[in-house]
Design a protein around this motif. Sequence first.
Motif, PDB file in Angstrom:
ATOM      1  N   PHE A 242       0.873  -1.284  -0.037  1.00 20.88           N
ATOM      2  CA  PHE A 242      -0.092   0.063   0.056  1.00 20.88           C
ATOM      3  C   PHE A 242       0.953   1.192   0.118  1.00 20.88           C
ATOM      4  N   ASN A 243       0.214   2.363  -0.172  1.00 18.47           N
ATOM      5  CA  ASN A 243       1.193   3.762  -0.555  1.00 18.47           C
ATOM      6  C   ASN A 243       1.125   4.306   1.053  1.00 18.47           C
ATOM      7  N   SER A 244       1.866   5.118   1.190  1.00 19.82           N
ATOM      8  CA  SER A 244       1.958   5.898   2.508  1.00 19.82           C
ATOM      9  C   SER A 244       0.918   6.910   2.479  1.00 19.82           C
ATOM     10  N   ASN A 245       0.651   7.541   3.607  1.00 22.26           N
ATOM     11  CA  ASN A 245      -0.071   8.504   3.853  1.00 22.26           C
ATOM     12  C   ASN A 245       0.270   9.882   3.375  1.00 22.26           C
ATOM     13  N   GLY A 246      -0.409  10.807   2.838  1.00 21.13           N
ATOM     14  CA  GLY A 246      -0.100  11.954   2.305  1.00 21.13           C
ATOM     15  C   GLY A 246      -0.071  12.404   1.042  1.00 21.13           C
ATOM     16  N   ARG A 247      -0.011  11.065   0.400  1.00 18.62           N
ATOM     17  CA  ARG A 247      -0.309  10.912  -1.277  1.00 18.62           C
ATOM     18  C   ARG A 247      -1.661   9.817  -1.436  1.00 18.62           C
ATOM     19  N   TYR A 248      -2.299  10.382  -2.298  1.00 16.33           N
ATOM     20  CA  TYR A 248      -3.561   9.590  -2.913  1.00 16.33           C
ATOM     21  C   TYR A 248      -3.483   8.399  -3.373  1.00 16.33           C
ATOM     22  N   GLY A 249      -4.396   7.446  -3.310  1.00 16.80           N
ATOM     23  CA  GLY A 249      -4.528   6.167  -4.069  1.00 16.80           C
ATOM     24  C   GLY A 249      -4.158   6.114  -5.400  1.00 16.80           C
ATOM     25  N   GLN A 250      -3.705   5.324  -5.884  1.00 16.51           N
ATOM     26  CA  GLN A 250      -3.078   5.185  -7.268  1.00 16.51           C
ATOM     27  C   GLN A 250      -3.833   4.468  -8.455  1.00 16.51           C
ATOM     28  N   GLY A 251      -5.064   4.041  -8.156  1.00  9.44           N
ATOM     29  CA  GLY A 251      -5.649   2.899  -8.667  1.00  9.44           C
ATOM     30  C   GLY A 251      -5.849   2.832 -10.194  1.00  9.44           C
ATOM     31  N   GLY A 252      -5.817   4.070 -10.880  1.00 10.45           N
ATOM     32  CA  GLY A 252      -5.858   4.329 -12.271  1.00 10.45           C
ATOM     33  C   GLY A 252      -4.314   3.812 -12.804  1.00 10.45           C
ATOM     34  N   LEU A 253      -3.209   4.673 -12.378  1.00  7.68           N
ATOM     35  CA  LEU A 253      -2.040   4.052 -12.854  1.00  7.68           C
ATOM     36  C   LEU A 253      -1.656   2.612 -12.681  1.00  7.68           C
ATOM     37  N   ILE A 254      -1.965   2.070 -11.547  1.00  8.80           N
ATOM     38  CA  ILE A 254      -1.687   0.785 -11.150  1.00  8.80           C
ATOM     39  C   ILE A 254      -2.532  -0.379 -12.139  1.00  8.80           C
ATOM     40  N   ARG A 255      -3.842  -0.007 -12.427  1.00 12.82           N
ATOM     41  CA  ARG A 255      -4.457  -0.776 -13.112  1.00 12.82           C
ATOM     42  C   ARG A 255      -4.296  -0.867 -14.517  1.00 12.82           C
ATOM     43  N   GLU A 256      -4.260   0.319 -15.068  1.00  7.33           N
ATOM     44  CA  GLU A 256      -4.015   0.843 -16.362  1.00  7.33           C
ATOM     45  C   GLU A 256      -2.763   0.607 -17.307  1.00  7.33           C
TER      46      GLU A 256
END
Length: 389
Positions: free
Chosen positions: A52-66
């Motif tokens: 998982f990514n650390s706090n302070g930066r938002y989730g990266q679902g689009g980049l990860i999935r696409e």
Amino acid sequence: MDIRITEVKEITLPISSPIRNAYIDFTKMTTSLVAVVTNVVRDGKRVVGYGFNSNGRYGQGGLIRERFAPRILEAEASTLLDQTGENLDPDRVWAAMMTNEKPGGHGERSVAVGTIDMAVWDATAKIAGKPLFRLLSELHGVEADPRVFVYAAGGYYYPGKDLAALRAEMRSYLDRGYTVVKMKIGGAPLTEDLQRIEAVLAEIGSEARLAVDANGRFDLETAIAYAKALRQYDLFWYEEVGDPLDYSLQATVSEFYPGPMATGENLFSHQDARNLIRHGGMRSDRDWLQFDCALSYGLCEYRRTLAMLQRHGWSSRRCIPHGGHQMSLNIAAGLGLGGNESYPDLFQPFGGFPDGVRVEAGYITMPELVGIGFEGKSDLCRVMHDLAE
């Protein structure tokens, strides 16, 4: 056995809180949780690595999935294995993710890659049947040290939070075994922040040290004004005084502040880290570096950062990563970092330690859990297994 990664799953989850620092509030904060599923079976169960990514930066679902997960799944399985063919090679997986990526432009890309990289290392250590920190020490020919320094990060601005509440929060960290605590500054006028600092110092006395964090808020004039005011206190460090890429500002402020300074959590590549060392006026005898592998392309890149630091005469002991997650704990124990951040009450279930691990005189002792050790933290384990299954 033909070892392969069969799936890369991602879900974006909230880690929201009404707290704020000098720059942002966390009311809409998210994180990406990733499961790297393999066809390897250990003790009757398939091996799954989590990240998982650390706090302070938002989730990266689009980049990860696409972008990044498909490259792993499309790669020839054998190209992702180590020389023995009996385990994954995280560096080769990393190279597959970064296919057709131009240099520079790190930004959110580094967070997406770092999240998957964490899961790959978790899977690799599980396949090897070892705690990650033990595997890392073996790979680098160094002696692991399961005892890791940790400090308590808190002191956020919060609606209705007065000095008494701030003091009570810091006292609770001391009661849990911490000897260094951190609070936010820069979200209030200087005079008010000094009152907050003095309240905390009065509370902790000689039992602990205090670090302060401006979260990159200050321009040069304000950073210097704070530096002059903070010199009267014996602080553990003065953190992230201005924009993380303004190396000139960092170098200039160090001329006004003789005490320890800290920065680096918002630098996301070994090249950016190198520029900080070259141009940021950082002092290897007292300052601290806070690079967070989960935000900066992962452990594969973090090892390049550590090699760069060594070439420039810096000890890995000057690194205390941001983020408060178990990945950095493993790196600290396996590669000899100076310690790790901890969030005792925030960003759960992703922060903290495995169940039963306690802070004693500012240190924790790593349990001998296979992989990163996520399965030892019951609340986090439930969330992770829900994703994989």
